[in-house]
Design an enzyme around this catalytic site. Structure first.
Site, PDB file in Angstrom:
ATOM      1  CB  SER A  60      31.973  33.163  41.508  1.00 13.75           C
ATOM      2  OG  SER A  60      33.178  32.698  40.962  1.00 13.75           O
ATOM      3  CG  ASP A  70      36.085  38.098  38.180  1.00 11.64           C
ATOM      4  OD1 ASP A  70      35.865  37.558  37.079  1.00 11.64           O
ATOM      5  OD2 ASP A  70      35.578  37.701  39.234  1.00 11.64           O
ATOM      6  CG  HIS A 114      33.036  35.234  36.599  1.00  7.94           C
ATOM      7  ND1 HIS A 114      33.855  35.734  37.587  1.00  7.94           N
ATOM      8  CD2 HIS A 114      32.381  34.189  37.149  1.00  7.94           C
ATOM      9  CE1 HIS A 114      33.700  35.015  38.689  1.00  7.94           C
ATOM     10  NE2 HIS A 114      32.811  34.077  38.459  1.00  7.94           N
TER      11      HIS A 114
END
Length: 426
Positions: A352, A170, A201
């Protein structure tokens, strides 16, 4: 978005002093956005078998005679075909070295790919491709703790993911957030834009998986005692937006590291086009019974890659209107509180974060049954399969039933769990 006063109050309670400081001080990524469109990945045989990733695996391996010879071949190819040699990386899991080459103006990557594929010195070649993370911004909704739906406190009396290693591919993770301090075993940077940095994120996904439990602040991760490898393969283009981009090259480097680190779960909360190099690395992972968790991209006709790749555990959030991956699983994906860079928390929505929850749940299951097969694991997560029902549509995961199925005893929500108890064995 109009913020209601109750939402703001809850956010401040979660964030403590972080409400007064809402920006991370991490530097903005300077990666060459758009440059990847003119690049190709050229694979050459064969990486020496003694090379493997270790703690120093943050750049190219030290030079060996064989590696020097392959670099020489790469330079020759670049010169002969009018390309610029940009970078290279060993892929010992595939017995290859991967080189990035940039096409000259006027040459398309399709033309270069077709031409290089005919050269006997080249094992394979493909265009560089881009991927994107699947979070949906930074929305504030009513507080609906995921822990309530999955009875985390009760599950953690039985299993916490201890000694199970999860590789998160990520953007960067802020390991200084109070809920993540001491929770990340390793951080590694595979993006050629400087040092490892904290980004939104990656930090949000990490918190959902391994946030500290019982520390008096924030949230509890689904698998708070799991070992998390925070592998930065994506870069955030703006400090105010969680959107991040990854390339097939950065992801391939991170996958190679994850394979050599013997992680048992790969979390891929991202999507993009099918990519042959990444497929080959995923095949190695799946052959080793590694659980690869992918987030379903509702905007993609096939659900997006890697979620649509055979063997990958595809996860969609509970609000998905339609699913093109028939065996995808649903997990909570709306109003999920999680960590952000700095001493901050917020609410997030999207597949996600559903995928992150499932990666944590898989760690809980794997602690109880380390040798569980991929088929048994999928069955334990699919409530309808566990109950002997025909799955007409993707089912919401019942975490209590999944843990009961592998532990042989009920910990929570026993009316459902008792009906599905069956301990998987090889």
């Amino acid at each position: 978005m109009i913020r209601s006063w109750p939402s703001v109050i809850v956010l401040c309670v979660l964030g403590l002093s972080g409400c007064a400081s809402v920006r991370s001080t991490a530097p903005v990524a300077r990666y060459e956005t758009g440059a990847e469109q003119s690049q190709v990945l050229v694979m050459l045989r064969v990486a020496p078998p003694h090379l493997r990733a270790a703690d120093g695996y943050v750049g190219n391996y030290a030079a060996t005679p064989d590696e020097t010879a392959r670099k020489h071949v790469a330079r020759q190819l670049a010169h002969e075909y009018g390309l610029q040699l940009v970078s290279g990386w060993p892929m010992p899991a595939l017995g290859l070295d991967c080189f990035v080459m940039r096409a000259a103006p006027g040459l398309s990557t399709q033309q270069i790919t077709q031409t290089l594929s005919q050269d006997s010195r080249v094992e394979s070649v493909e265009p560089m491709q881009l991927f994107h993370v699947l979070g949906k911004g930074d929305p504030l909704y009513r507080l609906q703790p995921t822990a309530t739906q999955w009875h985390l406190a009760e599950l953690h009396a039985t299993t916490t993911g201890r000694n199970v290693t999860i590789a998160e591919l990520d953007s960067g993770v802020d390991t200084s957030n109070p809920d993540l301090t001491g929770q990340v075993t390793q951080t590694r940077n595979f993006v050629d834009d400087g040092v490892y940095r904290a980004e939104m994120h990656g930090t949000e996904v990490a918190g959902i998986i391994v946030a500290r439990e019982g520390n008096g602040v924030g949230i509890a991760g689904v698998a708070p005692d799991a070992r998390l490898l925070a592998l930065r393969a994506c870069w955030q283009s703006s400090p105010d937006n969680a959107a991040a981009t990854c390339s097939s090259f950065t992801l391939a480097k991170a996958l190679q590291y994850a394979l050599d680190s013997r992680a048992k779960i790969f979390n891929l909360s991202l999507a993009g086009p099918h990519d042959r190099l990444l497929e080959r690395l995923l095949d190695i992972a799946l052959s080793r019974d590694i659980t690869v968790v992918g987030a379903v991209d509702e905007a993609a006709t096939d659900g997006g890659f890697p979620a649509s790749y055979p063997g990958v555990l595809a996860v969609a959030d509970e609000r998905a209107q339609s699913l093109v991956i028939s065996d995808a699983l649903r997990a909570p994906g709306e109003d999920i509180p999680t960590t952000q860079p700095g001493a901050r928390w917020n609410f997030v929505t999207g597949s996600s974060f559903s995928a992150a929850e499932v990666s944590g749940l898989v760690a809980l299951v794997r602690q109880l049954s380390p040798d569980i097969t991929p088929a048994q694991l999928r069955d334990s997560l699919n409530a309808k399969t566990a109950l002997g029902l025909v799955a007409m549509r993707p089912a919401m995961i019942d975490a209590c039933a999944a843990v009961a199925r592998v532990s042989g005893s009920c910990t929570c929500n026993c009316a459902t769990a008792n009906a599905s108890i069956s301990v998987p064995r090889r």
